[in-house]
Write a protein that holds these residues in place. Structure first.
Motif, mmCIF file in Angstrom:
data_model
loop_
_atom_site.group_PDB
_atom_site.id
_atom_site.type_symbol
_atom_site.label_atom_id
_atom_site.label_comp_id
_atom_site.label_asym_id
_atom_site.label_seq_id
_atom_site.Cartn_x
_atom_site.Cartn_y
_atom_site.Cartn_z
ATOM 1 N N VAL A 14 0.846 -1.199 0.000
ATOM 2 C CA VAL A 14 0.000 0.000 0.000
ATOM 3 C C VAL A 14 0.877 1.244 0.000
ATOM 4 C CG1 VAL A 14 -1.720 1.312 1.296
ATOM 5 C CG2 VAL A 14 -1.895 -1.180 1.148
ATOM 6 N N TRP A 15 1.922 1.228 0.832
ATOM 7 C CA TRP A 15 2.839 2.373 0.891
ATOM 8 C C TRP A 15 3.488 2.597 -0.470
ATOM 9 C CZ3 TRP A 15 7.854 3.595 -0.120
ATOM 10 C CH2 TRP A 15 8.311 4.807 0.397
ATOM 11 N N ASP A 16 3.973 1.530 -1.090
ATOM 12 C CA ASP A 16 4.623 1.664 -2.396
ATOM 13 C C ASP A 16 3.688 2.304 -3.418
ATOM 14 O OD1 ASP A 16 7.098 0.684 -1.705
ATOM 15 O OD2 ASP A 16 6.774 -1.309 -2.532
ATOM 16 N N ARG A 17 2.433 1.873 -3.428
ATOM 17 C CA ARG A 17 1.471 2.429 -4.383
ATOM 18 C C ARG A 17 1.221 3.907 -4.129
ATOM 19 N NH1 ARG A 17 -3.730 -0.500 -4.089
ATOM 20 N NH2 ARG A 17 -4.363 1.308 -5.286
ATOM 21 N N ARG A 18 1.147 4.280 -2.856
ATOM 22 C CA ARG A 18 0.781 5.654 -2.532
ATOM 23 C C ARG A 18 1.960 6.623 -2.508
ATOM 24 N NH1 ARG A 18 -3.013 7.809 2.400
ATOM 25 N NH2 ARG A 18 -3.045 9.940 1.663
ATOM 26 N N TRP A 19 3.117 6.197 -1.993
ATOM 27 C CA TRP A 19 4.193 7.140 -1.689
ATOM 28 C C TRP A 19 5.499 6.949 -2.457
ATOM 29 C CZ3 TRP A 19 2.470 11.188 0.599
ATOM 30 C CH2 TRP A 19 1.403 11.090 1.492
ATOM 31 N N ARG A 20 5.721 5.785 -3.041
ATOM 32 C CA ARG A 20 7.037 5.494 -3.624
ATOM 33 C C ARG A 20 7.468 6.528 -4.659
ATOM 34 N NH1 ARG A 20 9.752 2.535 -7.562
ATOM 35 N NH2 ARG A 20 11.582 1.455 -6.759
ATOM 36 N N ASP A 21 6.605 6.849 -5.621
ATOM 37 C CA ASP A 21 6.973 7.816 -6.662
ATOM 38 C C ASP A 21 7.288 9.190 -6.073
ATOM 39 O OD1 ASP A 21 6.737 5.930 -8.657
ATOM 40 O OD2 ASP A 21 4.721 6.544 -9.240
ATOM 41 N N HIS A 22 6.508 9.602 -5.082
ATOM 42 C CA HIS A 22 6.751 10.897 -4.443
ATOM 43 C C HIS A 22 8.109 10.910 -3.740
ATOM 44 C CE1 HIS A 22 2.646 11.885 -5.373
ATOM 45 N NE2 HIS A 22 2.205 10.860 -4.657
ATOM 46 N N LEU A 23 8.408 9.820 -3.030
ATOM 47 C CA LEU A 23 9.682 9.738 -2.326
ATOM 48 C C LEU A 23 10.846 9.732 -3.309
ATOM 49 C CD1 LEU A 23 11.075 9.531 0.408
ATOM 50 C CD2 LEU A 23 10.994 7.047 0.159
ATOM 51 N N LEU A 24 10.700 9.031 -4.414
ATOM 52 C CA LEU A 24 11.762 9.008 -5.415
ATOM 53 C C LEU A 24 12.001 10.394 -6.014
ATOM 54 C CD1 LEU A 24 11.031 5.641 -7.252
ATOM 55 C CD2 LEU A 24 12.892 6.142 -5.655
ATOM 56 N N ARG A 25 10.925 11.147 -6.263
ATOM 57 C CA ARG A 25 11.086 12.512 -6.791
ATOM 58 C C ARG A 25 11.792 13.411 -5.771
ATOM 59 N NH1 ARG A 25 6.171 11.381 -9.264
ATOM 60 N NH2 ARG A 25 4.906 12.349 -7.656
ATOM 61 N N LEU A 26 11.401 13.278 -4.508
ATOM 62 C CA LEU A 26 12.059 14.076 -3.468
ATOM 63 C C LEU A 26 13.526 13.691 -3.329
ATOM 64 C CD1 LEU A 26 9.258 14.140 -0.771
ATOM 65 C CD2 LEU A 26 10.194 16.121 -1.978
ATOM 66 N N ALA A 27 13.826 12.405 -3.401
ATOM 67 C CA ALA A 27 15.213 11.944 -3.304
ATOM 68 C C ALA A 27 16.031 12.466 -4.485
ATOM 69 C CB ALA A 27 15.267 10.422 -3.240
ATOM 70 N N ASP A 28 15.439 12.458 -5.679
ATOM 71 C CA ASP A 28 16.129 12.982 -6.852
ATOM 72 C C ASP A 28 16.396 14.479 -6.698
ATOM 73 O OD1 ASP A 28 17.131 12.738 -9.607
ATOM 74 O OD2 ASP A 28 15.401 14.003 -10.104
ATOM 75 N N PHE A 29 15.402 15.204 -6.209
ATOM 76 C CA PHE A 29 15.583 16.640 -5.971
ATOM 77 C C PHE A 29 16.696 16.884 -4.958
ATOM 78 C CE2 PHE A 29 14.323 20.519 -3.592
ATOM 79 C CZ PHE A 29 14.541 21.425 -4.613
ATOM 80 N N ARG A 30 16.684 16.110 -3.859
ATOM 81 C CA ARG A 30 17.725 16.230 -2.831
ATOM 82 C C ARG A 30 19.098 15.979 -3.442
ATOM 83 N NH1 ARG A 30 17.735 11.439 1.000
ATOM 84 N NH2 ARG A 30 18.515 10.656 -0.959
ATOM 85 N N ASP A 31 19.216 14.962 -4.303
ATOM 86 C CA ASP A 31 20.497 14.645 -4.928
ATOM 87 C C ASP A 31 20.948 15.746 -5.877
ATOM 88 O OD1 ASP A 31 20.430 12.276 -3.510
ATOM 89 O OD2 ASP A 31 19.808 11.056 -5.233
ATOM 90 N N GLN A 32 20.009 16.359 -6.592
ATOM 91 C CA GLN A 32 20.358 17.451 -7.504
ATOM 92 C C GLN A 32 20.800 18.697 -6.754
ATOM 93 O OE1 GLN A 32 17.484 18.232 -10.622
ATOM 94 N NE2 GLN A 32 17.019 16.050 -10.813
ATOM 95 N N VAL A 33 20.161 18.968 -5.615
ATOM 96 C CA VAL A 33 20.509 20.144 -4.824
ATOM 97 C C VAL A 33 21.880 19.962 -4.177
ATOM 98 C CG1 VAL A 33 19.884 21.439 -2.737
ATOM 99 C CG2 VAL A 33 18.135 20.830 -4.401
ATOM 100 N N GLY A 34 22.144 18.768 -3.697
ATOM 101 C CA GLY A 34 23.418 18.480 -3.033
ATOM 102 C C GLY A 34 23.279 18.550 -1.522
ATOM 103 N N PRO A 35 24.191 17.887 -0.806
ATOM 104 C CA PRO A 35 24.060 17.769 0.647
ATOM 105 C C PRO A 35 24.224 19.076 1.424
ATOM 106 C CG PRO A 35 26.110 16.761 -0.092
ATOM 107 C CD PRO A 35 25.331 17.138 -1.320
ATOM 108 N N VAL A 36 25.092 19.952 0.982
ATOM 109 C CA VAL A 36 25.317 21.185 1.751
ATOM 110 C C VAL A 36 24.089 22.092 1.733
ATOM 111 C CG1 VAL A 36 26.719 23.264 1.956
ATOM 112 C CG2 VAL A 36 27.823 21.059 1.539
ATOM 113 N N PRO A 37 23.550 22.447 0.559
ATOM 114 C CA PRO A 37 22.354 23.291 0.582
ATOM 115 C C PRO A 37 21.132 22.572 1.177
ATOM 116 C CG PRO A 37 23.142 23.013 -1.686
ATOM 117 C CD PRO A 37 24.067 22.279 -0.794
ATOM 118 N N TRP A 38 21.028 21.262 0.952
ATOM 119 C CA TRP A 38 19.907 20.504 1.513
ATOM 120 C C TRP A 38 19.935 20.569 3.039
ATOM 121 C CZ3 TRP A 38 15.729 18.168 -0.664
ATOM 122 C CH2 TRP A 38 14.992 17.300 0.133
ATOM 123 N N ASN A 39 21.084 20.277 3.628
ATOM 124 C CA ASN A 39 21.201 20.301 5.086
ATOM 125 C C ASN A 39 21.041 21.707 5.647
ATOM 126 O OD1 ASN A 39 21.524 17.514 5.332
ATOM 127 N ND2 ASN A 39 23.722 17.661 4.972
#
Length: 65
Positions: free
Chosen positions: A16-41
């Motif tokens: 159920v979680w995968d169906r509802r949240w997985r794509d959203h989490l992957l997009r957020l993770a991709d955004f975090r990776d593009q921004v980089g750890p210093v600005p993200w933190n």
């Protein structure tokens, strides 16, 4: 938001979680990776109670446009 979405996973309801949240989490993770750890933190240090309320409303689906 990233922490809220990733923290919603109940091991017993993984499908159920995968169906509802997985794509959203992957997009957020991709955004975090593009921004980089210093600005993200740095941005995380600026999160306040208002931000948390908005995220909670988004997670519950209670944020009216």
């Amino acid at each position: 938001m990233f922490r809220s979405v990733s923290g919603t996973c109940d091991p017993g309801l993984r499908y159920v979680w995968d169906r509802r949240w997985r794509d959203h989490l992957l997009r957020l993770a991709d955004f975090r990776d593009q921004v980089g750890p210093v600005p993200w933190n740095s941005a995380l240090t600026k999160v306040d109670d208002t931000d948390r309320v908005v995220v909670d409303l988004l997670m519950k689906g209670d944020l009216a446009p």
